[in-house]
Motif scaffolding. Structure first.
Motif, PDB file in Angstrom:
ATOM      1  N   ARG A   1     -37.202 -33.501 -43.986  1.00 35.06           N
ATOM      2  CA  ARG A   1     -38.124 -33.930 -42.942  1.00 35.06           C
ATOM      3  C   ARG A   1     -39.429 -33.162 -43.097  1.00 35.06           C
ATOM      4  O   ARG A   1     -39.469 -32.087 -43.703  1.00 35.06           O
ATOM      5  N   THR A   2     -40.498 -33.678 -42.539  1.00 30.29           N
ATOM      6  CA  THR A   2     -41.796 -33.007 -42.596  1.00 30.29           C
ATOM      7  C   THR A   2     -41.742 -31.718 -41.791  1.00 30.29           C
ATOM      8  O   THR A   2     -41.214 -31.688 -40.673  1.00 30.29           O
ATOM      9  N   ALA A   3     -42.307 -30.655 -42.370  1.00 27.97           N
ATOM     10  CA  ALA A   3     -42.328 -29.368 -41.669  1.00 27.97           C
ATOM     11  C   ALA A   3     -43.162 -29.474 -40.398  1.00 27.97           C
ATOM     12  O   ALA A   3     -44.191 -30.163 -40.353  1.00 27.97           O
TER      13      ALA A   3
ATOM     14  N   GLY B   1     -34.333 -38.139 -41.243  1.00 27.86           N
ATOM     15  CA  GLY B   1     -34.041 -36.858 -41.880  1.00 27.86           C
ATOM     16  C   GLY B   1     -33.074 -36.038 -41.057  1.00 27.86           C
ATOM     17  O   GLY B   1     -32.543 -36.479 -40.045  1.00 27.86           O
ATOM     18  N   GLY B   2     -32.853 -34.807 -41.507  1.00 25.87           N
ATOM     19  CA  GLY B   2     -31.882 -33.940 -40.851  1.00 25.87           C
ATOM     20  C   GLY B   2     -30.518 -34.100 -41.484  1.00 25.87           C
ATOM     21  O   GLY B   2     -30.379 -34.591 -42.610  1.00 25.87           O
TER      22      GLY B   2
ATOM     23  N   ARG C   1     -38.166 -37.735 -38.466  1.00 28.08           N
ATOM     24  CA  ARG C   1     -39.024 -37.414 -39.600  1.00 28.08           C
ATOM     25  C   ARG C   1     -39.655 -36.034 -39.535  1.00 28.08           C
ATOM     26  O   ARG C   1     -40.243 -35.573 -40.518  1.00 28.08           O
ATOM     27  N   SER C   2     -39.564 -35.387 -38.404  1.00 28.07           N
ATOM     28  CA  SER C   2     -40.153 -34.060 -38.233  1.00 28.07           C
ATOM     29  C   SER C   2     -39.050 -33.020 -38.115  1.00 28.07           C
ATOM     30  O   SER C   2     -38.097 -33.201 -37.359  1.00 28.07           O
ATOM     31  N   GLY C   3     -39.198 -31.926 -38.854  1.00 30.29           N
ATOM     32  CA  GLY C   3     -38.166 -30.897 -38.852  1.00 30.29           C
ATOM     33  C   GLY C   3     -38.128 -30.095 -37.568  1.00 30.29           C
ATOM     34  O   GLY C   3     -39.118 -29.992 -36.840  1.00 30.29           O
ATOM     35  N   SER C   4     -36.987 -29.531 -37.275  1.00 29.53           N
ATOM     36  CA  SER C   4     -36.868 -28.661 -36.107  1.00 29.53           C
ATOM     37  C   SER C   4     -37.626 -27.360 -36.360  1.00 29.53           C
ATOM     38  O   SER C   4     -37.879 -26.970 -37.500  1.00 29.53           O
TER      39      SER C   4
END
Length: 657
Positions: A445-447, A417-418, A528-531
């Motif tokens: 991406r996942t929050a 993601g991203g 996969r994880s958001g910033s």
């Protein structure tokens, strides 16, 4: 020491208690580098060592650059150096040096003056060419210039002068050569050309004259590599350069330009023609494919109320392999060497279009197109790459075939993601320049959960406070940064810690709270994880204390300790406060009357660089008066906003007989 009057405060109190932010077919130069020259004479290009030689007559030197325009050498001590000519084997560049009555050979392997050929006292050679194994030069002064030559292969060559007896020129003609052909060109109002065969040491005239319509104001001319074609930068009407057959000097065509007379001409090995104009407000360079009369690409430099760069007369030269066109230009900040890549190939515009947003691990479709004025060969391909968090240097997605219209398409399933960027690159071909295009997709991406404690808390000056960031569940990355940004422009934001959170998801730092401070926790995210960013602003008081002097004793009234003064003695109150440039302490007074404390108007007094402020309080002159004072820092009102409002302790004063 400042003075504050208690009696005035009493009067005020009794009256009131209220206080108050290149399209296809046209291109800009690919690069430009400033040249350390004060004038421009001529340019020669060495294709073997990939060097460009530029003469500076006023600076008495030749400057040598690489193909990117970076200066790599300077050949000094060449008084008035003018014309340059490179030998067919690229071993030497010959320079006409009138101030030394010589032609100087510059060795290209070392970019140094290797030999000096004297041409005779007061000969003053000005233009030079290499043809038929000899170096030819025009020498003399107005009104009579003549042709001379020598054979550089001889150890000590004999210089032959006046090789065209009975013929003299008012100005030194330009010399151009190819093989055994030497062409003399007269510039100015009545221009003319003369073509000679120099296969022997004695030049033999083949043709002399000028086509009708091209006789006025020839500023430059170019000779093709095979010696069969001349392009004259002359004053045709309408504006155009002239194509001329070398054998009979007949006009074979013209190269139309939009405005102004051509000022420079150059012919690439494949026959591509470049023409430049003296055109401060118009297009500067026109490039024509062989046999064409309309340009297939142009170059225009910065324009404004004062115009743009101007290409110097005789300021164009091709690299021997035709891959680059060099142009010397003037203008603001100049002169420059402009390097035009792929000028012999049609420009290409590449576009890529992808969805603005997409879901991770779901297929998406991308389209693109190559656009040019010339169709692409069948089977042309673009190379596609995907750049994302997991592949920051790009991952190849292979090649895609371009259709007859230039269109192409492909599908992809982004694993990360991203921001995901898809880039399509066309390597170019024999007739097309390289091109690339790209587009970026925001892939979901996942929050991520990220928190930071202590927000809004207030601390004493200098307290050591622990801030803890807590990171929730993520895919891979468990690294957090913690930054501190103290209030005040004099303190920059600073990274305090960067590291992996512990097994509980926590990362802590200690901050010395000397100012209000914004602490920020930053998580960059992963595939996969958001910033995520979390902020916490905590506040810090100042240190403040006040000492009293000039009293004769201390004593209690009720349960409160007072400093006792005679009614005519002025108390001196010294405040110590945390210093900051421009900071003031607020001096506040209250007077006791009929069982209540009443405020007087406060005043602000500047702190010294030692953080102290001394105030003499004028005595009331009557006994029985009780007063109290305190020093305070007021955020914003005390001259800055880097700390939180802080009040010092009250100091109690009693005036007696």
């Amino acid at each position: 020491m400042r003075t504050r009057t208690v009696s005035t405060a009493l009067a005020v109190l009794f009256s009131s208690t209220a206080l108050a932010v290149g399209t296809t077919g046209s291109a800009m130069a690919d690069s430009a580098k400033a040249l350390p020259i004060s004038s421009y004479g001529d340019m020669a290009v060495d294709g073997v060592h990939k060097r460009v030689y530029i003469s500076d007559p006023s600076g008495n030197k030749v400057v040598v650059t690489d193909y990117a325009g970076k200066v790599v050498a300077t050949v000094p001590n060449l008084p008035g150096v003018q014309d340059l000519a490179i030998a067919p084997d690229s071993r030497s560049v010959y320079a006409a040096v009138p101030g030394s009555d010589a032609v100087v050979a510059i060795e290209t392997a070392t970019s140094t003056a290797a030999a000096r050929y004297g041409t005779g006292e007061n000969t003053r050679p000005q233009t030079v060419a290499v043809a038929g194994g000899r170096v030819w030069f025009m020498y003399g002064d107005q009104p009579s210039h003549h042709l001379g030559s020598f054979d550089p292969a001889q150890g000590s060559p004999e210089v032959a002068l006046d090789q065209l007896p009975g013929i003299g020129w008012y100005d030194a003609p330009e010399l151009e050569s190819a093989g055994n052909t030497l062409v003399l060109g007269v510039h100015g109002t009545w221009s003319g050309l003369a073509v000679y065969d120099v296969s022997t040491s004695t030049p033999v005239l083949r043709k002399q004259g000028m086509p009708s319509g091209a006789t006025n104001y020839m500023n430059d001319f170019a000779l093709s590599a095979d010696g069969k074609k001349i392009v004259a930068a002359s004053g045709e009407s309408p504006y155009a350069a002239t194509a001329i057959n070398t054998d009979d000097l007949t006009r074979t065509g013209g190269y139309r330009v939009e405005a102004g007379n051509p000022d420079s001409a150059a012919i690439a090995p494949d026959g591509t023609v470049a023409v430049s104009l003296y055109a401060p407000y118009d297009k500067d360079i026109y490039v024509f494919k062989p046999g064409a009369t309309a340009p297939y690409r142009t170059y225009t430099y910065a324009q404004g109320t004062a115009g743009g760069d101007i290409i110097s007369s005789r300021g164009l030269a091709w690299a021997p392999d035709g891959t680059k066109l060099f142009a010397v230009s003037g203008g603001y900040g100049g002169p420059f060497l402009r390097v035009l890549d792929d000028a012999t190939r049609f420009p290409v515009k590449a576009t890529v279009s992808a969805p603005a947003k997409a879901a991770r691990a779901k297929k998406l479709n991308v389209t693109g197109k190559l656009t040019s004025d010339k169709s692409f060969p069948a089977g042309s391909k673009v190379t596609v790459t995907r750049t994302d968090i997991d592949s920051p240097k790009g991952k190849s997605l292979g090649t895609k075939t371009v259709g007859s219209s230039g269109a192409f398409s492909f599908s992809d399933t982004p694993p990360a993601g991203g921001n995901v960027t898809y880039t399509a690159r066309y390597a170019g071909d024999a007739t097309h320049a390289p091109a690339s295009g790209k587009d970026t997709v925001a892939v979901s991406r996942t929050a991520t959960s990220l928190s930071l404690n202590r927000n809004g808390a207030l601390y004493s000056y200098g307290a050591d406070v622990s801030f803890t960031a807590h990171l929730g569940k993520t895919y891979k990355n468990r690294t957090v940064e913690i930054w501190a940004d103290p209030f005040g422009a004099d303190k920059p934001k600073k990274l305090l810690k960067k590291g992996k959170v512990n097994s509980k998801g926590n990362l802590s730092v200690t901050v010395d709270m000397t100012r209000d401070t914004t602490v920020t926790a930053v998580y960059a995210g992963d595939a996969r994880s958001g910033s995520k960013t979390a902020k916490s602003t905590a506040y810090a008081k100042v240190k403040v204390s006040t000492s009293v002097s000039k009293h004769y004793k201390t004593g209690k009234i009720g349960s409160t300790t007072y400093h006792w003064f005679h009614k005519n003695t002025d108390p001196v109150l010294t405040t110590s406060m945390t210093y900051y440039k421009g900071r003031q302490q607020r001096f506040g007074i209250q007077v006791y009357y009929q069982g209540r404390w009443y405020d007087a108007d406060p005043e602000y007094f500047a702190l010294g660089s030692n953080g102290k402020s001394v105030v003499r309080l004028e005595a009331p002159g009557q006994s029985g008066i009780r007063a109290r004072m305190r020093s305070s820092y007021i955020n914003g009102s005390s001259g800055d906003s880097v700390n939180s409002t802080t009040h010092g302790a009250w100091k109690y004063l009693y005036f007696t007989k």
